[in-house]
Enzyme design. Structure first.
Site, PDB file in Angstrom:
ATOM      1  CE  LYS A  44       5.849  91.833 -28.300  1.00 55.88           C
ATOM      2  NZ  LYS A  44       6.680  90.922 -29.082  1.00 55.88           N
ATOM      3  NE  ARG A  63       2.539  85.252 -26.921  1.00 58.61           N
ATOM      4  CZ  ARG A  63       2.388  85.766 -25.711  1.00 58.61           C
ATOM      5  NH1 ARG A  63       1.684  85.102 -24.789  1.00 58.61           N
ATOM      6  NH2 ARG A  63       2.934  86.925 -25.402  1.00 58.61           N
ATOM      7  CE  LYS A 118       6.499  85.630 -25.263  1.00 55.51           C
ATOM      8  NZ  LYS A 118       6.733  85.851 -26.708  1.00 55.51           N
ATOM      9  CE  LYS A 155       3.222  92.554 -31.177  1.00 47.45           C
ATOM     10  NZ  LYS A 155       4.364  91.728 -31.329  1.00 47.45           N
ATOM     11  CB  SER A 190      -2.628  87.709 -34.036  1.00 44.64           C
ATOM     12  OG  SER A 190      -2.266  87.620 -32.667  1.00 44.64           O
ATOM     13  CE1 TYR A 196      -0.194  88.525 -38.646  1.00 41.81           C
ATOM     14  CE2 TYR A 196      -1.430  89.936 -37.150  1.00 41.81           C
ATOM     15  CZ  TYR A 196      -0.323  89.155 -37.428  1.00 41.81           C
ATOM     16  OH  TYR A 196       0.656  89.031 -36.480  1.00 41.81           O
TER      17      TYR A 196
HETATM   18  C1  PBG Z   1       7.266  87.980 -30.360  1.00 40.87           C
HETATM   19  C2  PBG Z   1       6.168  88.607 -31.114  1.00 40.87           C
HETATM   20  C3  PBG Z   1       4.817  88.506 -30.788  1.00 40.87           C
HETATM   21  C4  PBG Z   1       4.128  89.187 -31.750  1.00 40.87           C
HETATM   22  C5  PBG Z   1       5.045  89.726 -32.651  1.00 40.87           C
HETATM   23  N1  PBG Z   1       6.319  89.349 -32.236  1.00 40.87           N
HETATM   24  C6  PBG Z   1       4.131  87.756 -29.712  1.00 40.87           C
HETATM   25  C7  PBG Z   1       4.660  87.754 -28.371  1.00 40.87           C
HETATM   26  O1  PBG Z   1       5.276  88.720 -27.908  1.00 40.87           O
HETATM   27  O2  PBG Z   1       4.468  86.743 -27.719  1.00 40.87           O
HETATM   28  C8  PBG Z   1       2.640  89.293 -31.752  1.00 40.87           C
HETATM   29  C9  PBG Z   1       1.993  89.814 -32.965  1.00 40.87           C
HETATM   30  C10 PBG Z   1       0.545  89.552 -33.047  1.00 40.87           C
HETATM   31  O3  PBG Z   1      -0.118  89.093 -32.099  1.00 40.87           O
HETATM   32  O4  PBG Z   1       0.012  89.788 -34.140  1.00 40.87           O
HETATM   33  N2  PBG Z   1       8.532  88.486 -30.522  1.00 40.87           N
END
Ligand code: PBG
Length: 336
Positions: free
Chosen positions: A197, A207, A224, A255, A281, A320
């Site tokens: 990730k 978010r 992060k 991801k 997203s 989505y």
């Molecule tokens: C956080 C989490 C995130 C997403 C899924 N789980 C965002 C992040 O790490 O800040 C993002 C998924 C997306 O953008 O569709 N645990």
């Protein structure tokens, strides 16, 4: 005129020949629909950053799941939007057995026994800083967070989640989750670990949907990058994935999706475990924004994106637009 015996175009000459020659296809059963949940009755709140996606109360989510299942979709990843008043520095409301996430999993997994519900395991919805772990002295601390995540995973599995998905990127969390599940007698719970990730700019709309934007506060990191991976690294993904498998992961998730096709491919060829990809997203929002301006055709661009993820080696794809994609695939409109 020269004679040409080699003509790759022969296999593209008709719809029938193209269809029978196609290397990869997306099946609705591979698609996983993420759902944003809110408290309330019959609530559907549009999300500005994600046109076409709503935050749903549990009963409203039932309706969407019904529709998705009628198109052959079986997987649902649940993300609760937690009220600000319940967010704390240590994210402790993640461990409440009456949390929105627990109630949603209990209700929905009983109502839809044929589906698989995927519980997110991370603290960001519950953290007043928007971080995936406990924040102390300006740091996201690893080991205490892992203990909380292991307890959270057990709670979710007991509520009825067939799959738990640690999305936090703390070190050692998959092993801790697996041991906790085994100790609790939950031997069949699948761990879909967010193995690779990345610290990505493509998560913005998510978010906003959850109100989990990392806060800019003195001494607290507003990104992060100390736990999510550097987008420049692919070899490191192999190391992360190997650790997660060794610790007991069943499915490895990459991801975001499209910018990381090389990582999907590498993990799929290096390991025997299934690899999932998350079309996140920001990727969805870009397609919508371009389509809204008439620049691209949404459904074709969407199905192309998902097909490319599957071609690269993804066994499951989170999107989505799972319902739209499944409906389009069923209508065989892909080759029009
Ligand atoms: C956080 C989490 C995130 C997403 C899924 N789980 C965002 C992040 O790490 O800040 C993002 C998924 C997306 O953008 O569709 N645990």
């Amino acid at each position: 005129m020269t004679e040409r015996s080699k003509r790759p175009r022969r296999l593209r000459a008709s719809r029938a020949i193209r269809a029978m020659s196609r290397e990869a296809r997306v099946h609705p059963a591979q698609l996983i629909l993420p759902l944003f949940l809110v408290e309330g009755d019959d609530a559907r709140e549009p999300i500005d950053a994600l046109p076409g996606v709503d935050r749903l109360s549990i009963d409203a989510a039932s309706g969407v799941i019904d529709r998705a299942m009628s198109h052959g979709i079986l997987g649902f990843a649940l993300f609760p939007r937690i009220d600000k008043s319940q967010k704390t520095v240590d994210g402790s409301s993640a461990l409440r057995d009456d949390s929105l996430a627990c109630r949603a999993i209990q209700t929905l997994s009983r109502r839809f026994p044929e589906a698989a519900f995927i519980a997110d395991v991370a603290l960001d919805p519950y953290s007043s800083f928007g971080h995936d772990g406990i924040v102390r002295d300006g740091r996201v601390i690893n080991d205490e967070t892992v203990d909380v995540l292991a307890a959270m995973a057990v709670l979710m599995a007991e509520a009825g989640a067939a799959i738990v998905a640690p999305s936090d990127m703390m070190d050692g969390r998959v092993g801790a989750v697996r041991s906790a599940l085994e100790r609790a007698g939950l031997h069949d719970t699948v761990i879909m670990s967010y193995a690779a990730k990345y610290a990505s700019a493509f998560y913005g709309p998510f978010r906003e949907a959850l109100g989990s934007m990392p806060v800019v506060a003195d001494g607290v990191p507003s990104n992060k990058r100390t736990y999510q991976m550097d987008p420049a690294n692919a070899d490191e993904a192999i190391r992360e994935a190997a650790l997660d498998l060794e610790e007991g992961a069943d499915i490895l998730l990459v991801k975001p999706g499209l910018p990381y096709l090389d990582v999907v491919r590498t993990l799929a060829t290096t390991f025997e475990a299934p690899v999932a990809a998350y079309h996140v997203s920001g990727e969805y929002a870009m397609l919508r924004a371009a389509a809204d301006r008439g620049l691209i055709d949404f459904r074709h661009a969407l199905v192309e994106s998902l097909t490319c993820l599957v071609r690269a080696g993804a066994r499951q794809v989170l999107t989505y637009a799972a319902i739209e994609a499944a409906a389009f695939l069923q209508s065989e409109g892909v080759d029009d």
